[in-house]
Design an enzyme around this catalytic site. Structure first.
Site, PDB file in Angstrom:
ATOM      1  N   CYS A   1      20.268  40.999  47.481  1.00 24.02           N
ATOM      2  CA  CYS A   1      21.675  41.354  47.285  1.00 24.02           C
ATOM      3  C   CYS A   1      22.556  40.887  48.440  1.00 24.02           C
ATOM      4  O   CYS A   1      23.782  40.944  48.346  1.00 24.02           O
ATOM      5  CB  CYS A   1      21.820  42.861  47.107  1.00 24.02           C
TER       6      CYS A   1
ATOM      7  N   HIS B   1      28.381  45.705  49.781  1.00 28.76           N
ATOM      8  CA  HIS B   1      27.589  45.489  48.556  1.00 28.76           C
ATOM      9  C   HIS B   1      27.583  46.792  47.770  1.00 28.76           C
ATOM     10  O   HIS B   1      27.347  47.871  48.321  1.00 28.76           O
ATOM     11  CB  HIS B   1      26.171  45.067  48.931  1.00 28.76           C
TER      12      HIS B   1
ATOM     13  N   ASN C   1      25.295  47.962  40.086  1.00 28.10           N
ATOM     14  CA  ASN C   1      24.837  47.045  41.134  1.00 28.10           C
ATOM     15  C   ASN C   1      24.614  45.657  40.528  1.00 28.10           C
ATOM     16  O   ASN C   1      23.673  45.458  39.765  1.00 28.10           O
ATOM     17  CB  ASN C   1      23.541  47.592  41.736  1.00 28.10           C
TER      18      ASN C   1
HETATM   19  N1  COA Z   1      18.321  60.248  35.289  1.00 24.82           N
HETATM   20  C1  COA Z   1      17.906  61.524  35.471  1.00 24.82           C
HETATM   21  N2  COA Z   1      17.003  61.879  36.396  1.00 24.82           N
HETATM   22  C2  COA Z   1      16.496  60.913  37.161  1.00 24.82           C
HETATM   23  C3  COA Z   1      16.860  59.567  37.012  1.00 24.82           C
HETATM   24  C4  COA Z   1      17.808  59.245  36.033  1.00 24.82           C
HETATM   25  N3  COA Z   1      18.269  57.982  35.813  1.00 24.82           N
HETATM   26  N4  COA Z   1      16.195  58.830  37.922  1.00 24.82           N
HETATM   27  C5  COA Z   1      15.428  59.671  38.615  1.00 24.82           C
HETATM   28  N5  COA Z   1      15.599  60.929  38.146  1.00 24.82           N
HETATM   29  C6  COA Z   1      14.968  62.166  38.611  1.00 24.82           C
HETATM   30  C7  COA Z   1      13.584  61.937  39.186  1.00 24.82           C
HETATM   31  O1  COA Z   1      12.625  61.918  38.170  1.00 24.82           O
HETATM   32  C8  COA Z   1      13.460  63.106  40.100  1.00 24.82           C
HETATM   33  O2  COA Z   1      13.103  64.224  39.361  1.00 24.82           O
HETATM   34  P1  COA Z   1      12.018  65.301  39.908  1.00 24.82           P
HETATM   35  O3  COA Z   1      12.642  65.840  41.165  1.00 24.82           O
HETATM   36  O4  COA Z   1      11.925  66.258  38.797  1.00 24.82           O
HETATM   37  O5  COA Z   1      10.782  64.489  40.166  1.00 24.82           O
HETATM   38  C9  COA Z   1      14.863  63.340  40.620  1.00 24.82           C
HETATM   39  O6  COA Z   1      15.732  62.685  39.689  1.00 24.82           O
HETATM   40  C10 COA Z   1      15.092  62.783  41.992  1.00 24.82           C
HETATM   41  O7  COA Z   1      14.668  61.439  42.029  1.00 24.82           O
HETATM   42  P2  COA Z   1      14.743  60.588  43.330  1.00 24.82           P
HETATM   43  O8  COA Z   1      14.204  59.211  43.049  1.00 24.82           O
HETATM   44  O9  COA Z   1      14.131  61.348  44.473  1.00 24.82           O
HETATM   45  O10 COA Z   1      16.324  60.526  43.535  1.00 24.82           O
HETATM   46  P3  COA Z   1      17.143  60.073  44.776  1.00 24.82           P
HETATM   47  O11 COA Z   1      18.036  61.158  45.164  1.00 24.82           O
HETATM   48  O12 COA Z   1      16.307  59.422  45.836  1.00 24.82           O
HETATM   49  O13 COA Z   1      18.055  58.921  44.149  1.00 24.82           O
HETATM   50  C11 COA Z   1      18.276  56.547  43.930  1.00 24.82           C
HETATM   51  C12 COA Z   1      17.455  57.760  43.593  1.00 24.82           C
HETATM   52  C13 COA Z   1      17.613  55.321  43.302  1.00 24.82           C
HETATM   53  C14 COA Z   1      19.658  56.715  43.299  1.00 24.82           C
HETATM   54  C15 COA Z   1      18.413  56.396  45.460  1.00 24.82           C
HETATM   55  O14 COA Z   1      17.141  56.517  46.061  1.00 24.82           O
HETATM   56  C16 COA Z   1      19.022  55.092  45.856  1.00 24.82           C
HETATM   57  O15 COA Z   1      20.155  54.799  45.504  1.00 24.82           O
HETATM   58  N6  COA Z   1      18.325  54.271  46.648  1.00 24.82           N
HETATM   59  C17 COA Z   1      18.803  52.968  47.042  1.00 24.82           C
HETATM   60  C18 COA Z   1      18.623  52.045  45.899  1.00 24.82           C
HETATM   61  C19 COA Z   1      19.383  50.764  46.061  1.00 24.82           C
HETATM   62  O16 COA Z   1      20.444  50.731  46.596  1.00 24.82           O
HETATM   63  N7  COA Z   1      18.807  49.680  45.536  1.00 24.82           N
HETATM   64  C20 COA Z   1      19.391  48.415  45.506  1.00 24.82           C
HETATM   65  C21 COA Z   1      19.395  47.773  46.848  1.00 24.82           C
HETATM   66  S1  COA Z   1      20.226  46.267  46.808  1.00 24.82           S
END
Ligand code: COA
Length: 340
Positions: free
Chosen positions: A124, A267, A297
């Site tokens: 990205c 970004h 994204n």
């Molecule tokens: N809808 C509903 N629930 C969801 C879900 C969705 N789309 N995706 C995940 N969950 C749930 C999980 O199953 C988990 O449930 P549980 O607690 O019962 O196991 C809960 O939500 C928390 O998941 P988690 O992965 O720990 O969430 P998070 O707070 O870390 O957020 C991201 C996830 C992906 C949004 C976050 O980690 C993030 O933005 N990371 C950076 C990613 C990024 O920028 N990538 C591109 C880089 S260029």
């Protein structure tokens, strides 16, 4: 000499899918996606579209704008394309594996017969890398004057639609800028960049299948096509540090106070990452440009799409100081200081 942005363009697929629409097919909700990412919708490429077709459309928009036209003017495109010395395309979702590059497809589509063409693979952060690479290639040679730098992606084609933790994050699109080397002696254009990488985090964002390390084999039943796998937490932590570090570095090296900066264009991966970095650096909200709600994204396309939006909305005046800052797969990070 200065490397200045002469014009911008963007292309976004018409097919707009809201979180509520997605929630009809996937176990998710508008509330979860918005509260965790700031995303409200994404645009998904149609079957007749590809990374190169989006890149070509964004390029045509930028070249038409350079000729003072609104929309796409094919005569203006033809004329402008002949003056291009270089086409760089940042992408993580090239039309074809290995070759040809997306840049060569766009070079042909534009009829840019005098342009060298290549792709940049920096996740990205690709567009940020692309601006610095093009600046260097224009600056180092007397014979090169004009370059197109494009970020283009069809990430929805490599999203794992069975993994709700990643598929809701991505969208498709392309953004383009036309760079020109000018005789300007004062500070103008791309004045400084910072580029970095941390390959120790390579597995945090990875498309594991389909490359030469792990190719699809003849007769193999493929459970999953090439898809993005992500350790969200690891990327999140890297991103907040990378964004704050890059902004601090650029401000320090350029002797810039926050007041002097018109916009910071990060970004657009997650509004929470942007707000966390903004809070750490005490960046006033109105300086942080956010459009993730509309596009999700779009990887290397997110910064040039944002630049084009600001430009077309008349929000950039000559002399304005803008910072871009990116992070992504690799892992990579980087930023540019641009004087408009
Ligand atoms: N809808 C509903 N629930 C969801 C879900 C969705 N789309 N995706 C995940 N969950 C749930 C999980 O199953 C988990 O449930 P549980 O607690 O019962 O196991 C809960 O939500 C928390 O998941 P988690 O992965 O720990 O969430 P998070 O707070 O870390 O957020 C991201 C996830 C992906 C949004 C976050 O980690 C993030 O933005 N990371 C950076 C990613 C990024 O920028 N990538 C591109 C880089 S260029």
């Amino acid at each position: 000499m200065a490397i200045e942005i002469r014009a911008t363009g963007r292309a976004v697929p018409k097919n707009r899918v809201t979180n509520d629409e997605l929630a009809k097919k996937i176990d998710t909700s508008d509330e979860w996606i918005r509260s965790h990412t700031g995303i409200g919708a994404r645009h998904i490429a149609g079957e007749d579209q590809s990374t190169s077709s989006l890149a070509l459309e964004a390029a045509k928009q930028a070249l038409s704008a350079a000729a003072g036209k609104t929309g796409i003017d094919e005569d203006a495109v033809k004329e402008q394309a002949a003056t291009l010395d270089l086409i760089l395309i940042a992408t993580a979702t090239a039309d074809y594996y290995g070759c040809p590059s997306v840049a060569c497809l766009v070079q042909h589509g534009l009829g840019a017969v005098n342009a060298a063409a290549m792709d940049i693979s920096a996740g990205c952060t690709g567009f940020v890398y692309g601006l610095e690479t093009a600046s260097g290639l224009l600056g180092i040679s007397d014979s090169r004057k004009r370059a197109l730098v494009i970020g283009a992606e069809t990430l929805t084609r490599v999203a794992n639609w069975e993994d709700r933790g990643t598929c809701v994050l991505f969208g498709d699109g392309a953004g383009a800028v036309l760079l020109e080397k000018t005789g300007e002696t004062g500070k103008r254009g791309i004045v400084r960049s910072v580029l970095g990488a941390d390959g120790s985090g390579s597995e945090a964002l990875i498309m594991r299948r389909g490359g030469t390390k792990n190719p699809f084999k003849k007769g193999e039943t493929v459970e999953l096509p090439t898809v993005i796998e992500m350790d969200g937490r690891a990327v999140y932590n890297f991103a907040v540090k990378a964004v704050t570090g890059a902004i601090e570095f650029l401000m320090d090296r350029e002797g810039l106070a926050m007041d002097a900066i018109k916009y910071i264009i990060p970004h657009q991966a997650n509004a929470r990452i942007i707000h966390a970095a903004g809070k750490r650096l005490h960046i006033p909200e109105e300086k942080l440009y956010l459009n993730i709600e509309e596009y999700a994204n779009t990887s290397s396309a997110s910064i040039p799409i944002a630049l084009d939006e600001l430009n077309k909305a008349g929000k950039l005046q000559k002399g304005d100081i803008i910072l871009t800052v990116g992070f992504g797969g690799g892992l990579t990070y980087g930023g540019n200081v641009i004087i408009w």
